[in-house]
Design a protein around this motif. Structure first.
Motif, short mmCIF file in Angstrom:
data_model
loop_
_atom_site.label_atom_id
_atom_site.label_comp_id
_atom_site.label_asym_id
_atom_site.label_seq_id
_atom_site.Cartn_x
_atom_site.Cartn_y
_atom_site.Cartn_z
N LEU A 50 9.00 16.55 -19.96
CA LEU A 50 8.57 17.82 -20.58
C LEU A 50 7.31 17.62 -21.41
O LEU A 50 6.42 18.49 -21.42
CB LEU A 50 9.70 18.39 -21.44
CG LEU A 50 10.94 18.88 -20.69
CD1 LEU A 50 12.04 19.28 -21.66
CD2 LEU A 50 10.60 20.04 -19.76
N GLN A 51 7.21 16.50 -22.12
CA GLN A 51 5.99 16.21 -22.87
C GLN A 51 4.80 16.09 -21.93
O GLN A 51 3.71 16.60 -22.22
CB GLN A 51 6.17 14.93 -23.69
CG GLN A 51 7.09 15.09 -24.88
CD GLN A 51 7.27 13.80 -25.66
OE1 GLN A 51 7.08 12.70 -25.13
NE2 GLN A 51 7.64 13.91 -26.93
N ASP A 52 5.01 15.39 -20.83
CA ASP A 52 3.94 15.23 -19.84
C ASP A 52 3.53 16.58 -19.24
O ASP A 52 2.34 16.87 -19.06
CB ASP A 52 4.41 14.27 -18.74
CG ASP A 52 3.34 14.01 -17.70
OD1 ASP A 52 2.28 13.46 -18.07
OD2 ASP A 52 3.55 14.36 -16.53
N ALA A 53 4.53 17.42 -18.97
CA ALA A 53 4.25 18.74 -18.38
C ALA A 53 3.45 19.61 -19.35
O ALA A 53 2.49 20.28 -18.95
CB ALA A 53 5.57 19.43 -18.02
N LEU A 54 3.82 19.59 -20.62
CA LEU A 54 3.10 20.41 -21.60
C LEU A 54 1.66 19.92 -21.79
O LEU A 54 0.73 20.71 -21.92
CB LEU A 54 3.83 20.39 -22.95
CG LEU A 54 3.39 21.44 -23.96
CD1 LEU A 54 3.71 22.85 -23.47
CD2 LEU A 54 4.04 21.20 -25.32
N ALA A 55 1.48 18.59 -21.75
CA ALA A 55 0.13 18.02 -21.86
C ALA A 55 -0.73 18.45 -20.66
O ALA A 55 -1.93 18.73 -20.81
CB ALA A 55 0.21 16.50 -21.94
N LYS A 56 -0.12 18.53 -19.49
CA LYS A 56 -0.85 18.96 -18.30
C LYS A 56 -1.20 20.45 -18.37
O LYS A 56 -2.26 20.86 -17.87
CB LYS A 56 -0.02 18.67 -17.05
CG LYS A 56 0.06 17.18 -16.71
CD LYS A 56 0.93 16.92 -15.49
CE LYS A 56 0.97 15.44 -15.14
NZ LYS A 56 1.88 15.14 -14.01
N VAL A 57 -0.34 21.25 -18.97
CA VAL A 57 -0.64 22.68 -19.13
C VAL A 57 -1.93 22.86 -19.92
O VAL A 57 -2.79 23.68 -19.58
CB VAL A 57 0.52 23.41 -19.84
CG1 VAL A 57 0.08 24.80 -20.31
CG2 VAL A 57 1.72 23.54 -18.91
N ALA A 58 -2.07 22.06 -21.00
CA ALA A 58 -3.24 22.19 -21.87
C ALA A 58 -4.55 21.82 -21.17
O ALA A 58 -5.63 22.15 -21.66
CB ALA A 58 -3.06 21.32 -23.11
N LYS A 59 -4.44 21.16 -20.00
CA LYS A 59 -5.62 20.79 -19.22
C LYS A 59 -5.72 21.59 -17.92
O LYS A 59 -6.67 21.41 -17.16
CB LYS A 59 -5.58 19.30 -18.88
CG LYS A 59 -5.59 18.39 -20.11
CD LYS A 59 -5.46 16.93 -19.71
CE LYS A 59 -5.42 16.02 -20.92
NZ LYS A 59 -5.25 14.59 -20.55
N ASP A 60 -4.75 22.43 -17.68
CA ASP A 60 -4.67 23.21 -16.44
C ASP A 60 -5.81 24.24 -16.41
O ASP A 60 -5.97 25.03 -17.34
CB ASP A 60 -3.31 23.90 -16.37
CG ASP A 60 -3.10 24.63 -15.06
OD1 ASP A 60 -3.81 25.62 -14.82
OD2 ASP A 60 -2.21 24.23 -14.28
N GLU A 61 -6.58 24.23 -15.35
CA GLU A 61 -7.74 25.12 -15.26
C GLU A 61 -7.35 26.60 -15.32
O GLU A 61 -8.02 27.40 -15.97
CB GLU A 61 -8.51 24.85 -13.96
CG GLU A 61 -9.28 23.52 -13.97
CD GLU A 61 -10.15 23.36 -12.75
OE1 GLU A 61 -10.31 24.35 -11.99
OE2 GLU A 61 -10.68 22.25 -12.54
#
Length: 348
Positions: free
Chosen positions: A289-300
């Protein structure tokens, strides 16, 4: 025993361990994916519909699904009450501890534990997944209010709206009265920031002691351009880039102890729009979940949506947010004692 035989034995052991680890990692990832596949995950928003937290919660939920292994369905459930204290208590004590429940709550719930030590949760024991964006909180007044600066608010009473006695919309005006000398009167009982804004627009109240300033540029830009709504102060350590002439609550204090109290308020806000889960969630699901949230913040796509709404995205990792939470909870007793003194509701 010969050296070559020892080295051979060590090499064989190392290779065996490496094979075990490499086999375990995909197995762990598969287990997380299997858990979330076909499941519905609930993101609780600790405020009513229509406000900045609801807005951010739904934006996060829209883009988070694709980054969680197994791509679960995500629904948003609003749980307003006592400035997110109700939602935090639910997450800590009642919600499933399996990774199927997350929450976006007002960061003031961390400070509330110092205000009310008997509160039925421990913020440092929650699993903080990370921060997506900072929060810019400001005290604001409607353009017809009798004062639109802090100096004028020392001379004229201003009626502010708030949900309850635990959120910044109430405690910041009370602290300002006691530390700075303003004359704010707080009317409590509003269900959400959205209802407070409607009340301000109707003339029931003249301002709001704390709300997400980002709401106005993104949802009511004409109010900013026409100065229909006017900021009095910013609840932060430094002045905001878009409000360079608006003082922070920290710089309005006159003594070191009072400044430390205001810094405690401002430091709590650094937690920002942060997502957490209950204590006891399996570590591999927390990691996912931490990894997923970090990816959201970089999601175009997410960043494009945020840019449309004039939102500043500045993420922090789960461990960074956990440190901010610990810093608040471990504040010096002298500062906590003074804070409790200045935020007491005025006697009727």
């Amino acid at each position: 025993m010969k050296l070559g035989r020892i080295v051979s034995g060590i090499t064989a052991t190392a290779l065996s361990a490496a094979v075990t680890v490499s086999a375990a990692a995909p197995a762990s990832a598969d287990a997380v994916s299997d858990f979330y596949k076909g499941k519905t995950v609930t993101l609780i928003v600790g405020s009513g519909e229509g406000g900045s937290y609801d807005f951010m919660g739904r934006l996060i939920a829209r883009h988070l699904q694709s980054h969680i292994p197994g791509k679960p369905n995500i629904i948003v459930n609003n749980m307003p009450g006592a400035s997110s204290v109700r939602a935090t208590g639910y997450v800590y004590n009642v919600a499933l501890k399996d990774g199927s429940v997350m929450a976006l709550v007002q960061p003031t719930v961390v400070l509330n534990k110092l205000i009310e030590p008997d509160a039925k949760y421990k913020p440092q024991e929650l699993n903080w997944l990370g921060r997506v964006a900072p929060i810019t909180l400001a005290g604001v007044v409607w353009h017809t209010a009798p004062a639109d600066t802090v100096d004028e608010a020392k001379k004229h009473e201003l009626i502010f709206g708030a949900s309850g006695a635990t959120g910044y919309a109430a405690i910041i005006p009370w602290a300002m009265n006691n530390i700075v000398g303003t004359k704010f009167r707080v009317v409590r009982g509003y269900k959400s920031m959205a209802s407070e804004i409607v009340a301000m627009e109707r003339g029931e109240i003249q301002g709001i002691g704390s709300l997400g300033w980002d709401y106005f540029p993104s949802r009511r830009p004409e109010w900013v351009e026409n100065r229909t709504v006017r900021p009095l102060y910013v609840i932060g350590m430094e002045r905001h880039d878009t409000l360079p002439n608006v003082p922070t609550v920290v710089e309005l204090a006159n003594t070191d102890l009072d400044r430390n109290v205001m810094q405690l308020f401002a430091g709590t806000i650094s937690i920002g729009y942060a997502v957490m889960t209950p204590p006891g969630v399996p570590s591999e699901r927390i990691d996912a979940l931490q990894d997923a949230l970090a990816k959201v913040a970089k999601d175009e796509a997410f960043l494009k949506d945020a840019q449309k709404r004039k939102l500043q995205i500045d993420p922090l990792t789960g461990s960074q947010v956990q440190k901010l939470v610990a810093d608040v909870v471990e504040a010096p007793e002298a500062v906590v004692s003074k804070m409790r003194e200045v935020i007491k509701p005025p006697k009727k």
